[in-house]
Design an enzyme around this catalytic site. Structure first.
Site, PDB file in Angstrom:
ATOM      1  N   ASN A   7      63.347   0.411  43.653  1.00  0.00           N
ATOM      2  CA  ASN A   7      64.716   0.651  43.210  1.00  0.00           C
ATOM      3  C   ASN A   7      65.465  -0.658  43.395  1.00  0.00           C
ATOM      4  O   ASN A   7      65.859  -1.007  44.501  1.00  0.00           O
ATOM      5  CB  ASN A   7      65.330   1.772  44.059  1.00  0.00           C
ATOM      6  CG  ASN A   7      66.759   2.075  43.662  1.00  0.00           C
ATOM      7  OD1 ASN A   7      67.346   1.387  42.829  1.00  0.00           O
ATOM      8  ND2 ASN A   7      67.337   3.096  44.265  1.00  0.00           N
ATOM      9  N   ARG A  90      63.029   2.786  39.366  1.00  0.00           N
ATOM     10  CA  ARG A  90      64.239   3.523  39.021  1.00  0.00           C
ATOM     11  C   ARG A  90      65.019   2.666  38.024  1.00  0.00           C
ATOM     12  O   ARG A  90      65.219   1.469  38.247  1.00  0.00           O
ATOM     13  CB  ARG A  90      65.084   3.734  40.266  1.00  0.00           C
ATOM     14  CG  ARG A  90      66.422   4.348  39.933  1.00  0.00           C
ATOM     15  CD  ARG A  90      67.354   4.256  41.093  1.00  0.00           C
ATOM     16  NE  ARG A  90      68.611   4.903  40.770  1.00  0.00           N
ATOM     17  CZ  ARG A  90      69.771   4.500  41.235  1.00  0.00           C
ATOM     18  NH1 ARG A  90      69.859   3.454  42.026  1.00  0.00           N
ATOM     19  NH2 ARG A  90      70.876   5.138  40.911  1.00  0.00           N
ATOM     20  N   HIS A 179      72.118  10.613  38.839  1.00  0.00           N
ATOM     21  CA  HIS A 179      71.361  11.327  39.876  1.00  0.00           C
ATOM     22  C   HIS A 179      70.360  12.290  39.237  1.00  0.00           C
ATOM     23  O   HIS A 179      69.952  13.279  39.847  1.00  0.00           O
ATOM     24  CB  HIS A 179      72.267  12.180  40.797  1.00  0.00           C
ATOM     25  CG  HIS A 179      73.206  11.407  41.673  1.00  0.00           C
ATOM     26  ND1 HIS A 179      74.507  11.798  41.862  1.00  0.00           N
ATOM     27  CD2 HIS A 179      73.037  10.290  42.410  1.00  0.00           C
ATOM     28  CE1 HIS A 179      75.109  10.944  42.687  1.00  0.00           C
ATOM     29  NE2 HIS A 179      74.222  10.012  43.029  1.00  0.00           N
ATOM     30  N   ARG A 240      84.662   6.433  45.438  1.00  0.00           N
ATOM     31  CA  ARG A 240      85.089   6.640  44.045  1.00  0.00           C
ATOM     32  C   ARG A 240      86.061   7.811  43.965  1.00  0.00           C
ATOM     33  O   ARG A 240      85.881   8.827  44.645  1.00  0.00           O
ATOM     34  CB  ARG A 240      83.880   6.937  43.152  1.00  0.00           C
ATOM     35  CG  ARG A 240      82.920   5.783  43.031  1.00  0.00           C
ATOM     36  CD  ARG A 240      81.820   6.122  42.010  1.00  0.00           C
ATOM     37  NE  ARG A 240      80.659   5.293  42.253  1.00  0.00           N
ATOM     38  CZ  ARG A 240      79.421   5.763  42.384  1.00  0.00           C
ATOM     39  NH1 ARG A 240      79.174   7.052  42.258  1.00  0.00           N
ATOM     40  NH2 ARG A 240      78.424   4.943  42.604  1.00  0.00           N
ATOM     41  N   GLU A 383      64.046  11.285  45.818  1.00  0.00           N
ATOM     42  CA  GLU A 383      63.977  10.618  44.515  1.00  0.00           C
ATOM     43  C   GLU A 383      62.736   9.736  44.405  1.00  0.00           C
ATOM     44  O   GLU A 383      62.143   9.627  43.336  1.00  0.00           O
ATOM     45  CB  GLU A 383      65.261   9.794  44.293  1.00  0.00           C
ATOM     46  CG  GLU A 383      66.439  10.706  43.964  1.00  0.00           C
ATOM     47  CD  GLU A 383      67.802  10.092  44.225  1.00  0.00           C
ATOM     48  OE1 GLU A 383      68.175   9.955  45.408  1.00  0.00           O
ATOM     49  OE2 GLU A 383      68.491   9.757  43.253  1.00  0.00           O
TER      50      GLU A 383
END
Ligand code: ADP
Length: 396
Positions: A7, A90, A179, A240, A383
């Site tokens: 990733n 990823r 996601h 965020r 993941e």
């Protein structure tokens, strides 16, 4: 088969080496501060973490160091690079081009580049990792796994915004969702774990971490999700803002004398739980502050839970029902108080919570009461394992 999962971010790189037969993690770690100075964290299964400060001017040196650590005489997880059979990457944004994972070829890379505008910080970094691995291990097959792919099944009514249609037609402005690897992994596992009928199931996944998103998954397919063109939309997150009135952008720009980039920086990095509380983006700090009576921290937690509950209600409407609500990621897996607060809004669905089961942290568990009309569960996301599985399925 051993799969190296990578990733790659703009200045960091996370990795895991996974034995796909046993699904055991053989080694894992990360490179940080690439292009600044450089720091490698490496941990072989069963051993302590090793931390090495070393110069990493580019991702090439970083990946070289990871490969050296993996094959190191003393603490390496494998003897030689021949034991790396495939690499899974990823990739953040696959636009409308990728509805599933794909073998990496020159042509595939070109198609990913066409999506770079949609994720200008992330996709180019992901591609650097792919190119460096191809250079250092030219004979090892590589697969790209997209954050957006799982959400490509959303219908137009869920992904179109109320904007001039030319923006969609010309610039592909639409909801993509992120996601996806986690939502896919967790919703599939929910069907197994809760013994649901895959072809007749309605699952809502609440992925609550630093970044948070919720998805509605009907019969194994995503029908709606909270993140949009970018990961800024949806619930309140660590830093965020989540969804806000778009007119706030202009209003704040004028009041604070900021340009567009300045306002976007506030919305992405200085808002959310951090901005609301003035304390921290980290749920642990926020809970501590709330327990000490900090009203802003208390409100931040309330806004988060109320917001999640409203999306859950919306997705029950979208699917005309729900069989299971699942919590995952750092907050979803570890913070019973948040799960309990969210579910306290769902009495109208016949949701009840088993307080003892809801004390669970980081484990797969049903937390709804025996009399609950909807199953509620915690399912840890993974993941890296999902990327490993997709990689194996494509290279076999
Ligand atoms: P990312 O989106 O970076 O992958 P994670 O899924 O790791 O993030 O989630 C990070 C969030 O989870 C942080 O807000 C952190 O405080 C919270 N978290 C993780 N573990 C715990 C815990 N044991 N108690 C409370 N909050 C936790």
């Amino acid at each position: 088969m051993n799969v190296l999962v990578i990733n790659c971010g703009s200045s960091s790189l996370k990795y895991q080496l996974i034995d796909s037969e046993t699904e055991a993690v053989l080694a894992k770690g990360l490179c940080e501060r690439i292009g600044i100075d450089g720091r490698l964290v490496y941990q072989k299964a069963g051993n302590d973490k090793e931390i090495t400060e070393a110069s990493m001017p580019t991702h090439k040196e970083a990946i070289q160091m990871v490969l050296e650590a993996l094959t190191n005489d003393k603490t390496g997880a494998i003897k030689s690079l021949d034991e790396v059979n495939a690499i899974g990457h990823r990739i953040v944004h696959g636009g409308e081009k990728f509805a599933s994972s794909a073998i990496i070829t020159d042509e595939m890379i070109k198609t990913v580049e066409e999506c770079n505008d949609l994720a200008p910080l992330h996709n180019p970094a992901n591609l650097i990792g792919i190119r460096v691995c191809a250079e250092l291990m030219p004979n090892v097959p590589q697969v790209g796994v997209f954050d957006t792919a799982f959400h490509q099944t959303m219908p137009a009514k869920a992904y179109l915004y109320g904007l001039p249609i030319e923006y969609y037609k010309n610039y592909k402005v639409r909801r993509y969702g992120f996601h996806g690897t986690s939502h896919s992994f967790v919703s599939k596992r929910a069907v197994e774990f809760l013994s649901l009928d895959k072809d007749n199931s309605k699952v809502i996944v609440c992925h609550l971490g630093n970044g948070s998103s919720i998805s509605a998954v009907q019969n194994g397919k995503c029908v709606d999700t909270t993140m949009g063109l970018t990961p800024l939309e949806g619930v309140v997150m660590g830093t965020r803002s989540g969804s806000i009135d778009p007119a706030i952008v202009e209003y704040i720009a004028k009041k604070e004398n900021l340009d567009l980039a300045g306002v976007m920086n506030v919305l992405n990095k200085k808002s959310g739980l951090q901005g609301m509380s003035g304390v921290s983006s980290d749920m642990r700090d926020l809970r501590a502050a709330a327990a000490e009576g900090n009203e802003d921290a208390k409100n931040a937690i309330e806004v988060l839970c109320y917001g999640i509950a409203k999306y859950v209600g919306g997705y029950v409407a979208a699917m005309n029902g729900v069989d299971a609500i699942v919590f995952t990621a750092g907050i979803g897996e570890n913070v019973g108080m948040i799960r309990e607060k969210v579910c306290s809004y769902l009495g109208y669905l016949g949701v009840t919570i088993d307080a003892k089961a809801n004390e669970a942290m980081g484990e797969e568990v049903v937390i709804s009461g025996a009399d609950s009309k909807v199953k509620v569960a915690v399912i840890p996301t993974n993941e890296e394992l999902a990327i490993c599985r997709d990689t194996v399925a494509l290279v076999k």
